[in-house]
Design an enzyme around this catalytic site. Structure first.
Site, PDB file in Angstrom:
ATOM      1  N   VAL A  41       0.697  -1.331  -0.018  1.00  0.00           N
ATOM      2  CA  VAL A  41      -0.030   0.254  -0.114  1.00  0.00           C
ATOM      3  C   VAL A  41       0.855   1.275   0.036  1.00  0.00           C
ATOM      4  O   VAL A  41       0.675   2.421  -0.931  1.00  0.00           O
ATOM      5  CB  VAL A  41      -0.972  -0.014   1.385  1.00  0.00           C
ATOM      6  CG1 VAL A  41      -1.675   1.306   1.256  1.00  0.00           C
ATOM      7  CG2 VAL A  41      -2.112  -0.990   1.167  1.00  0.00           C
ATOM      8  N   SER A 156      -3.536   2.581   7.174  1.00  0.00           N
ATOM      9  CA  SER A 156      -3.630   0.913   7.388  1.00  0.00           C
ATOM     10  C   SER A 156      -5.205   0.498   7.871  1.00  0.00           C
ATOM     11  O   SER A 156      -5.638   1.642   8.242  1.00  0.00           O
ATOM     12  CB  SER A 156      -2.812   0.675   8.725  1.00  0.00           C
ATOM     13  OG  SER A 156      -1.285   0.745   8.537  1.00  0.00           O
ATOM     14  N   GLU A 186      -7.505   2.681   2.775  1.00  0.00           N
ATOM     15  CA  GLU A 186      -6.972   2.543   1.082  1.00  0.00           C
ATOM     16  C   GLU A 186      -7.890   1.458   0.761  1.00  0.00           C
ATOM     17  O   GLU A 186      -8.075   0.356   0.979  1.00  0.00           O
ATOM     18  CB  GLU A 186      -5.441   2.198   0.963  1.00  0.00           C
ATOM     19  CG  GLU A 186      -5.235   2.078  -0.452  1.00  0.00           C
ATOM     20  CD  GLU A 186      -5.411   3.299  -1.281  1.00  0.00           C
ATOM     21  OE1 GLU A 186      -5.161   4.508  -0.949  1.00  0.00           O
ATOM     22  OE2 GLU A 186      -6.251   3.068  -2.042  1.00  0.00           O
ATOM     23  N   PHE A 187      -8.489   1.655  -0.597  1.00  0.00           N
ATOM     24  CA  PHE A 187      -9.455   0.497  -1.272  1.00  0.00           C
ATOM     25  C   PHE A 187      -8.743   0.153  -2.532  1.00  0.00           C
ATOM     26  O   PHE A 187      -9.549  -0.609  -3.216  1.00  0.00           O
ATOM     27  CB  PHE A 187     -10.835   1.417  -1.597  1.00  0.00           C
ATOM     28  CG  PHE A 187     -11.487   1.806  -0.548  1.00  0.00           C
ATOM     29  CD1 PHE A 187     -12.339   0.977   0.208  1.00  0.00           C
ATOM     30  CD2 PHE A 187     -11.432   3.062   0.017  1.00  0.00           C
ATOM     31  CE1 PHE A 187     -12.900   1.238   1.247  1.00  0.00           C
ATOM     32  CE2 PHE A 187     -12.141   3.636   0.993  1.00  0.00           C
ATOM     33  CZ  PHE A 187     -12.878   2.529   1.824  1.00  0.00           C
ATOM     34  N   LYS A 241     -14.023   0.707   5.634  1.00  0.00           N
ATOM     35  CA  LYS A 241     -13.143  -0.084   5.005  1.00  0.00           C
ATOM     36  C   LYS A 241     -13.231  -1.563   5.275  1.00  0.00           C
ATOM     37  O   LYS A 241     -13.195  -2.461   4.496  1.00  0.00           O
ATOM     38  CB  LYS A 241     -11.623   0.298   5.604  1.00  0.00           C
ATOM     39  CG  LYS A 241     -10.723  -0.599   5.061  1.00  0.00           C
ATOM     40  CD  LYS A 241     -10.297  -0.767   3.574  1.00  0.00           C
ATOM     41  CE  LYS A 241      -9.647  -1.625   3.257  1.00  0.00           C
ATOM     42  NZ  LYS A 241      -9.497  -2.103   1.619  1.00  0.00           N
ATOM     43  N   ALA A 244     -16.391  -2.690   3.537  1.00  0.00           N
ATOM     44  CA  ALA A 244     -16.323  -2.928   2.146  1.00  0.00           C
ATOM     45  C   ALA A 244     -15.669  -4.289   1.892  1.00  0.00           C
ATOM     46  O   ALA A 244     -15.991  -4.882   0.765  1.00  0.00           O
ATOM     47  CB  ALA A 244     -15.460  -1.479   1.656  1.00  0.00           C
ATOM     48  N   VAL A 291     -11.525 -21.146  -7.001  1.00  0.00           N
ATOM     49  CA  VAL A 291     -10.945 -22.136  -5.611  1.00  0.00           C
ATOM     50  C   VAL A 291     -11.048 -21.176  -4.360  1.00  0.00           C
ATOM     51  O   VAL A 291     -10.696 -22.143  -3.469  1.00  0.00           O
ATOM     52  CB  VAL A 291      -9.725 -22.339  -6.371  1.00  0.00           C
ATOM     53  CG1 VAL A 291      -8.684 -21.424  -6.253  1.00  0.00           C
ATOM     54  CG2 VAL A 291      -9.127 -23.630  -5.425  1.00  0.00           C
ATOM     55  N   CYS A 297      -5.831  -9.056   2.646  1.00  0.00           N
ATOM     56  CA  CYS A 297      -6.786  -8.374   3.470  1.00  0.00           C
ATOM     57  C   CYS A 297      -8.311  -8.935   3.725  1.00  0.00           C
ATOM     58  O   CYS A 297      -8.710  -8.820   4.827  1.00  0.00           O
ATOM     59  CB  CYS A 297      -7.212  -6.981   2.598  1.00  0.00           C
ATOM     60  SG  CYS A 297      -5.769  -6.030   2.506  1.00  0.00           S
ATOM     61  N   PHE A 298      -8.742  -9.514   2.850  1.00  0.00           N
ATOM     62  CA  PHE A 298     -10.219 -10.234   3.087  1.00  0.00           C
ATOM     63  C   PHE A 298     -10.366 -11.072   4.285  1.00  0.00           C
ATOM     64  O   PHE A 298     -11.098 -10.619   5.197  1.00  0.00           O
ATOM     65  CB  PHE A 298     -10.707 -11.009   1.862  1.00  0.00           C
ATOM     66  CG  PHE A 298     -11.208 -10.358   0.639  1.00  0.00           C
ATOM     67  CD1 PHE A 298     -11.216  -8.887   0.579  1.00  0.00           C
ATOM     68  CD2 PHE A 298     -11.542 -10.711  -0.682  1.00  0.00           C
ATOM     69  CE1 PHE A 298     -11.698  -8.128  -0.272  1.00  0.00           C
ATOM     70  CE2 PHE A 298     -12.060 -10.140  -1.589  1.00  0.00           C
ATOM     71  CZ  PHE A 298     -11.962  -8.702  -1.735  1.00  0.00           C
ATOM     72  N   PHE A 359      -1.893 -14.861  -5.245  1.00  0.00           N
ATOM     73  CA  PHE A 359      -3.351 -14.993  -4.772  1.00  0.00           C
ATOM     74  C   PHE A 359      -4.383 -14.694  -5.868  1.00  0.00           C
ATOM     75  O   PHE A 359      -5.608 -14.608  -5.747  1.00  0.00           O
ATOM     76  CB  PHE A 359      -3.487 -14.272  -3.344  1.00  0.00           C
ATOM     77  CG  PHE A 359      -3.891 -12.841  -3.430  1.00  0.00           C
ATOM     78  CD1 PHE A 359      -5.137 -12.487  -3.539  1.00  0.00           C
ATOM     79  CD2 PHE A 359      -2.809 -12.049  -3.529  1.00  0.00           C
ATOM     80  CE1 PHE A 359      -5.293 -10.953  -3.700  1.00  0.00           C
ATOM     81  CE2 PHE A 359      -3.307 -10.449  -3.412  1.00  0.00           C
ATOM     82  CZ  PHE A 359      -4.244 -10.176  -3.546  1.00  0.00           C
TER      83      PHE A 359
HETATM   84  N1  LIG Z   1      -2.085  -5.053   0.209  1.00  0.00           N
HETATM   85  C1  LIG Z   1      -3.370  -4.567   0.166  1.00  0.00           C
HETATM   86  O1  LIG Z   1      -4.038  -4.820  -1.125  1.00  0.00           O
HETATM   87  C2  LIG Z   1      -4.108  -3.553   0.949  1.00  0.00           C
HETATM   88  C3  LIG Z   1      -5.283  -2.955   0.351  1.00  0.00           C
HETATM   89  C4  LIG Z   1      -5.789  -1.985   1.234  1.00  0.00           C
HETATM   90  C5  LIG Z   1      -5.350  -1.828   2.399  1.00  0.00           C
HETATM   91  N2  LIG Z   1      -4.287  -2.486   3.216  1.00  0.00           N
HETATM   92  C6  LIG Z   1      -3.802  -2.159   4.310  1.00  0.00           C
HETATM   93  O2  LIG Z   1      -2.786  -1.214   4.438  1.00  0.00           O
HETATM   94  C7  LIG Z   1      -1.847  -1.750   5.426  1.00  0.00           C
HETATM   95  C8  LIG Z   1      -0.547  -2.204   4.932  1.00  0.00           C
HETATM   96  O3  LIG Z   1      -0.619  -3.177   4.269  1.00  0.00           O
HETATM   97  P1  LIG Z   1       0.623  -3.753   3.000  1.00  0.00           P
HETATM   98  O4  LIG Z   1      -0.074  -4.708   2.377  1.00  0.00           O
HETATM   99  O5  LIG Z   1       1.231  -2.605   2.567  1.00  0.00           O
HETATM  100  O6  LIG Z   1       1.669  -4.359   4.099  1.00  0.00           O
HETATM  101  P2  LIG Z   1       3.223  -4.829   3.936  1.00  0.00           P
HETATM  102  O7  LIG Z   1       3.281  -5.977   4.813  1.00  0.00           O
HETATM  103  O8  LIG Z   1       3.268  -4.970   2.479  1.00  0.00           O
HETATM  104  O9  LIG Z   1       3.795  -3.558   4.355  1.00  0.00           O
HETATM  105  C9  LIG Z   1       4.179  -3.106   5.654  1.00  0.00           C
HETATM  106  C10 LIG Z   1       5.441  -2.231   5.886  1.00  0.00           C
HETATM  107  O10 LIG Z   1       5.256  -1.694   6.990  1.00  0.00           O
HETATM  108  C11 LIG Z   1       6.610  -1.913   7.853  1.00  0.00           C
HETATM  109  N3  LIG Z   1       6.615  -1.566   8.899  1.00  0.00           N
HETATM  110  C12 LIG Z   1       5.870  -2.296  10.110  1.00  0.00           C
HETATM  111  N4  LIG Z   1       6.295  -1.381  11.226  1.00  0.00           N
HETATM  112  C13 LIG Z   1       6.708  -0.652  11.124  1.00  0.00           C
HETATM  113  C14 LIG Z   1       7.597   0.566  11.854  1.00  0.00           C
HETATM  114  N5  LIG Z   1       7.232   0.391  13.061  1.00  0.00           N
HETATM  115  N6  LIG Z   1       8.197   1.459  11.374  1.00  0.00           N
HETATM  116  C15 LIG Z   1       8.631   1.424   9.949  1.00  0.00           C
HETATM  117  N7  LIG Z   1       8.088   0.373   9.108  1.00  0.00           N
HETATM  118  C16 LIG Z   1       7.206  -0.629   9.614  1.00  0.00           C
HETATM  119  C17 LIG Z   1       7.039  -3.243   7.339  1.00  0.00           C
HETATM  120  O11 LIG Z   1       8.437  -3.411   7.483  1.00  0.00           O
HETATM  121  C18 LIG Z   1       6.518  -3.417   5.849  1.00  0.00           C
HETATM  122  O12 LIG Z   1       7.362  -3.253   4.871  1.00  0.00           O
HETATM  123  C19 LIG Z   1      -2.465  -3.009   6.159  1.00  0.00           C
HETATM  124  O13 LIG Z   1      -3.331  -2.614   7.305  1.00  0.00           O
HETATM  125  C20 LIG Z   1      -3.617  -3.477   5.263  1.00  0.00           C
HETATM  126  O14 LIG Z   1      -4.581  -4.088   5.764  1.00  0.00           O
HETATM  127  C21 LIG Z   1      -3.833  -3.351   2.136  1.00  0.00           C
END
Ligand SMILES: NC(=O)c1ccc[n+]([C@@H]2O[C@H](COP(=O)([O-])OP(=O)(O)OC[C@H]3O[C@@H](n4cnc5c(N)ncnc54)[C@H](O)[C@@H]3O)[C@@H](O)[C@H]2O)c1
Length: 505
Positions: A41, A156, A186-187, A241, A244, A291, A297-298, A359
């Protein structure tokens, strides 16, 4: 959950020190934005802001040096269509990837985009969101920002009322700074992240402070039409969020449940999906049976909502949403059982080719992918599994499979994982190919588990000739042309479709 507090953010503000009231009001000018968390994200979101706002310096900070090094290299740490181009265009200009925390401290707006995984220990284990990363970000901000005015943005996905916890922590120290908290979930969907960010259905901003909301809205309004920037209170934004994601997953689980019924009745899930989706009240998106859904996330967000409902003593609500996950698990198990059954009730020692480990298509992300669970079931039956995925590395696949087999998929990965019996089982029965034809050659069955476009282009006549007979093809995404495959000679199974000559051994 970090807090269980029923007072409103305004009440909370009344209880805080008067230090902030003494602060002279400074106008909000956003010149520098930082994002903590350079993940799926943080990386794409900030890269798009940097391309749309050349006058704003955009900093992406992460504590993981390896990840930051990868963002600064020619090989980005994540694959996302269109991402590389925009990173290469803005990196070093107004887009910077760093482990230097001072860059965060100096920013006007600080996004928290750290991971919020499901807790795998203690209270709420297996359901609640683990907010330790969000909390540690808040503590670090409190301890390092001593003055000035900062907008802290929850990017997040978090349980409702997390903003209260963040605010409490930020205001609990000696800092004289003024912190305004906004929720801006974020969506984006992986695989289409860049186009989702460039052309979002809506941008949601929850908050209390009008000036901060305006300031953040004005950043998005550089490229998002004003009417698509929605503002709500903090808690509606946080909850929206989760809702959704639950509703999107619910649509998939509904169709997956119906797919099982289709196979029994002779109805065709794709025809049902088309007919149902034509109703404008329903719409056609997210009605494809498969499948099972995956992704980081989900499941996590449904569990989060389930935990929240349980926490507020609403067991019926919790049960209702938990059913979405149960159907997803059922679908994965049903698929694996079908494979075993069709292969004469044994896959032991048989070469099974798995096409697709991510996935979904157009991402290298394997978190919660259905492939892991299907492969686990087949591995437990001692199949020899040959996996091909266009974007997922061998290292990632072996890591995921060892994690699931050692029962520490969601938890800490100990050294034990390397030496255990389960890891040896993975080492001797999971093979990763970089050539799909090699993976399919001499196989008893092919399983399509991700909907990558290239899987539709293969020369299946050639594939059939190189396979053991009878040659089975299990299409877990319903992307292949069944008629063509059957003409070639394959025994084909597709989700939610009546079986033809494959029905009996
Ligand atoms: N992946 C998706 O499609 C998506 C979509 C919408 C929302 N989100 C939400 O967004 C958030 C992030 O998801 P993501 O997929 O990007 O996660 P991710 O695991 O890919 O990235 C998170 C990053 O945060 C860093 N981090 C953690 N704690 C830290 C700290 N204290 N200081 C500095 N860096 C730190 C980690 O090292 C990692 O690189 C989650 O809450 C998720 O639910 C994800």
């Amino acid at each position: 959950m970090l807090v269980d507090d029923h007072s409103s953010p305004s009440d909370q503000e009344k209880n805080t020190t008067t230090d902030q009231e003494e602060q002279p009001q400074q106008p909000l000018v956003i010149k520098k934005i930082a994002c903590i968390g350079a993940g799926y994200v943080g990386g794409p979101t900030m890269s798009v802001i940097a391309t749309k706002c050349h006058d704003i310096q955009v900093i992406i900070y992460d504590m993981n040096q390896q990840r930051i090094d990868a963002w600064n290299s020619a090989e980005l740490p994540i694959f996302e269509p269109g991402l590389e181009e925009i990173v290469m265009e803005r990196r070093g200009k107004n887009l910077h990837f760093t482990t230097d925390y001072q860059q965060v401290v100096d920013s006007d707006v600080i996004f928290l985009s750290v991971n919020t995984p499901t807790k795998y220990y203690g209270v709420g284990k297996g359901r609640a969101a683990d907010l330790k990363y969000v909390e540690s970000c808040a503590r670090q901000l409190r301890d390092t920002i001593k003055s000035g005015r900062k907008i802290i943005v929850e990017k997040s996905t978090v349980p409702t009322r997390t903003s209260i916890a963040v605010k409490r922590i930020l205001e609990s120290g000696e800092s004289k700074a003024r912190f305004d908290i906004l929720s801006n979930p974020e969506f984006l969907a992986e695989g289409t992240a860049i186009s989702d960010l460039q052309n979002p259905d809506r941008v949601l901003i929850g908050g209390e402070d009008e000036e901060s909301i305006r300031a953040l809205s004005s950043v998005y309004e550089r490229w998002v039409p004003k009417e698509r920037v929605i503002t709500t209170n903090l808690w509606s934004s946080e909850l929206s969020k989760l809702v959704a994601n639950c509703m999107l997953a619910q649509r998939i689980s509904s169709m997956n449940a119906i797919s099982a019924l289709c196979e029994k009745t002779g109805a065709d899930i794709q025809q049902v999906s088309f007919a149902v989706g034509k109703d404008t009240r329903i719409g056609s998106k997210f009605l494809q049976a498969s499948v099972g859904f995956g992704g980081s996330c989900f499941q996590k967000d449904i569990l989060n909502l389930v935990y929240l409902a349980d926490h507020y003593n609403l067991p019926e609500v919790a049960k209702y949403f938990y059913g979405i996950i149960e159907i997803n698990n059922f679908q994965r198990e049903r698929f694996a059982k079908k494979v075993i059954h069709k292969l004469f009730n044994t896959v032991s020692g048989k070469k099974i080719c798995v096409l697709g480990f991510a996935f979904k298509k157009d991402t290298s992300d394997t978190r919660e992918t259905s492939s892991i669970f299907v492969c686990k079931s087949l591995l437990e039956e001692r199949a020899k599994i040959h996996i091909y995925d266009p974007k997922v590395t061998k290292k990632q696949i072996m890591y995921d499979m060892k994690s699931i087999m050692n029962d520490c998929y969601d938890g800490d990965f100990s050294a034990k994982m390397e030496s255990s019996r389960e890891s040896e089982l993975v080492e001797s029965n999971i093979f990763v190919s970089t050539d799909p034809y090699e993976a399919m050659s001499d196989a008893h069955a092919i399983l399509v588990l991700t909907e990558w476009d290239e899987f539709k282009q293969y020369d299946y006549k050639r594939v059939f000739e190189g396979m053991k007979k009878p040659a089975y093809l299990f299409d877990g995404r319903n992307i292949l042309n069944r008629k063509d495959l059957e003409t070639i000679g394959f025994d084909v199974y597709q989700i939610g479709k009546q079986e033809s000559h494959m029905a009996d051994w």
